[in-house]
Design a protein around this motif. Structure first.
Motif, mmCIF file in Angstrom:
data_model
loop_
_atom_site.group_PDB
_atom_site.id
_atom_site.type_symbol
_atom_site.label_atom_id
_atom_site.label_comp_id
_atom_site.label_asym_id
_atom_site.label_seq_id
_atom_site.Cartn_x
_atom_site.Cartn_y
_atom_site.Cartn_z
ATOM 1 N N VAL A 122 -11.733 19.927 55.579
ATOM 2 C CA VAL A 122 -10.061 20.700 55.116
ATOM 3 C C VAL A 122 -10.260 22.545 55.459
ATOM 4 O O VAL A 122 -9.440 22.744 54.564
ATOM 5 C CB VAL A 122 -10.028 19.904 53.361
ATOM 6 N N SER A 123 -11.525 22.740 55.078
ATOM 7 C CA SER A 123 -11.881 23.743 54.927
ATOM 8 C C SER A 123 -11.809 24.641 56.686
ATOM 9 O O SER A 123 -11.192 26.106 56.697
ATOM 10 C CB SER A 123 -13.465 24.563 54.764
ATOM 11 N N LYS A 124 -11.084 23.964 57.735
ATOM 12 C CA LYS A 124 -11.506 24.149 58.889
ATOM 13 C C LYS A 124 -9.409 24.016 58.987
ATOM 14 O O LYS A 124 -9.000 23.424 59.017
ATOM 15 C CB LYS A 124 -11.647 23.958 59.824
ATOM 16 N N GLU A 125 -8.975 25.357 59.741
ATOM 17 C CA GLU A 125 -7.596 25.711 59.656
ATOM 18 C C GLU A 125 -6.958 24.734 61.186
ATOM 19 O O GLU A 125 -6.145 23.844 60.696
ATOM 20 C CB GLU A 125 -6.783 27.102 60.079
ATOM 21 N N SER A 152 -8.074 25.521 50.447
ATOM 22 C CA SER A 152 -7.898 24.347 50.973
ATOM 23 C C SER A 152 -6.826 23.443 50.843
ATOM 24 O O SER A 152 -6.350 23.015 51.646
ATOM 25 C CB SER A 152 -8.825 23.568 51.413
ATOM 26 N N HIS A 173 -12.924 28.499 48.379
ATOM 27 C CA HIS A 173 -12.423 28.211 49.823
ATOM 28 C C HIS A 173 -11.977 26.960 49.610
ATOM 29 O O HIS A 173 -10.999 26.414 50.347
ATOM 30 C CB HIS A 173 -13.000 28.554 51.218
ATOM 31 N N THR A 174 -13.013 25.543 49.512
ATOM 32 C CA THR A 174 -12.983 24.050 50.276
ATOM 33 C C THR A 174 -12.076 23.468 48.816
ATOM 34 O O THR A 174 -11.277 22.709 48.951
ATOM 35 C CB THR A 174 -14.619 23.837 50.023
ATOM 36 N N VAL A 224 -7.164 21.019 59.874
ATOM 37 C CA VAL A 224 -6.377 20.729 59.104
ATOM 38 C C VAL A 224 -4.732 20.396 59.853
ATOM 39 O O VAL A 224 -4.055 19.677 59.526
ATOM 40 C CB VAL A 224 -5.689 21.743 57.702
ATOM 41 N N ARG A 232 -3.685 25.029 51.347
ATOM 42 C CA ARG A 232 -2.709 24.907 52.860
ATOM 43 C C ARG A 232 -2.301 23.460 53.000
ATOM 44 O O ARG A 232 -1.357 23.372 53.263
ATOM 45 C CB ARG A 232 -4.190 25.412 53.613
#
Length: 246
Positions: A59-62, A114, A109-110, A65, A117
């Motif tokens: 989930v932390s990586k665009e 996230s 961020h996580t 996602v 997003r």
């Protein structure tokens, strides 16, 4: 909110609260999609479950996602429940030399950004359903911070605030917004802070399902309910209690 015949996404669904929630929901006649960073963890989880689909996704990586949302739209067009359970936490004190900025950046961020997003990207799909729900898993430390979890507590406090605004914003739509606020839970995730003394994750999952069924939008699990009452009467006493300073 109905608790069966849903298509459910659970991030961080391979272990702990996520796994137990996936197990319970799958047994209730829902199709559950679980995500996680490692295939091995997901494969181990799926071997113990029925009617569950694993998808490796961080989930932390665009890019992960975006790929996940594309796959959900194509393969699971009836998706109507999103449970944002994936989280990151580090135990540290706010002292010199601990790299608090880097640690808090990962946690914020996580655990917060996230979630924003993923929710935003999935809103168009959720809006197509007759009934839908977003569930954000926060924590007892969203109410009052734990000194050993400064970044995690801050991220969950931010998530709590965001959840309230999202619920207000979507109040006239088909999407219900829930917040699950567990206390200390006995999982590998919480091992470093004495998780063995915490609530069983299956009990958290059961409390969540009950809250979902009764449209209890802010679900205070276990001693979170009493702690919340203490916080309302005395924020200072609540902080002292959580941090063992009475």
């Amino acid at each position: 909110m109905k608790t069966s015949n849903n298509t459910v996404l659970i991030t961080g669904g391979g272990a702990g609260i996520g796994f137990q929630t996936a197990k319970l929901l799958s047994e209730q006649g829902n199709h559950v999609i679980i995500t996680g960073r490692t295939a091995a963890t997901l494969e181990k989880a799926v071997a113990q479950l029925k009617n569950v689909t694993p998808i490796v996704s961080d989930v932390s990586k665009e890019e992960d996602v975006i790929a996940l949302v594309k796959k959900l739209n194509a393969a699971f067009p009836t998706l109507n429940v999103v449970i944002n359970n994936a989280a990151a936490a580090e135990v540290y004190r706010l002292e010199a030399g601990v790299n608090a900025f880097e640690k808090a950046s990962r946690e914020i961020h996580t655990n917060y950004l996230s979630v924003i997003r993923l929710n935003e990207l999935l809103l168009p799909l959720l809006e197509k359903q007759a009934e839908a729900a977003i569930v954000n898993v926060s924590s007892i430390v969203a109410i009052s911070p734990g000194a050993r979890l400064p970044g995690y507590a801050a991220s969950k406090a931010a998530l709590h605030s965001y959840t309230q605004v999202l619920r207000h914003t979507l109040s006239e739509t088909n999407i219900k917004v829930f917040e699950l606020m567990p206390p200390l839970v006995n999982t590998e995730f919480s091992k470093e802070i004495g998780g063995e003394n915490g609530m069983p994750p299956e009990a958290v999952a059961a409390a969540f399902l009950e809250g979902l069924a009764t449209d209890n939008y802010e679900i205070h699990v276990g001693n979170t309910a009493d702690f919340y009452k203490l916080f309302l009467s005395s924020p200072a006493e609540a902080f002292a209690t959580l941090n063992n300073r009475r």
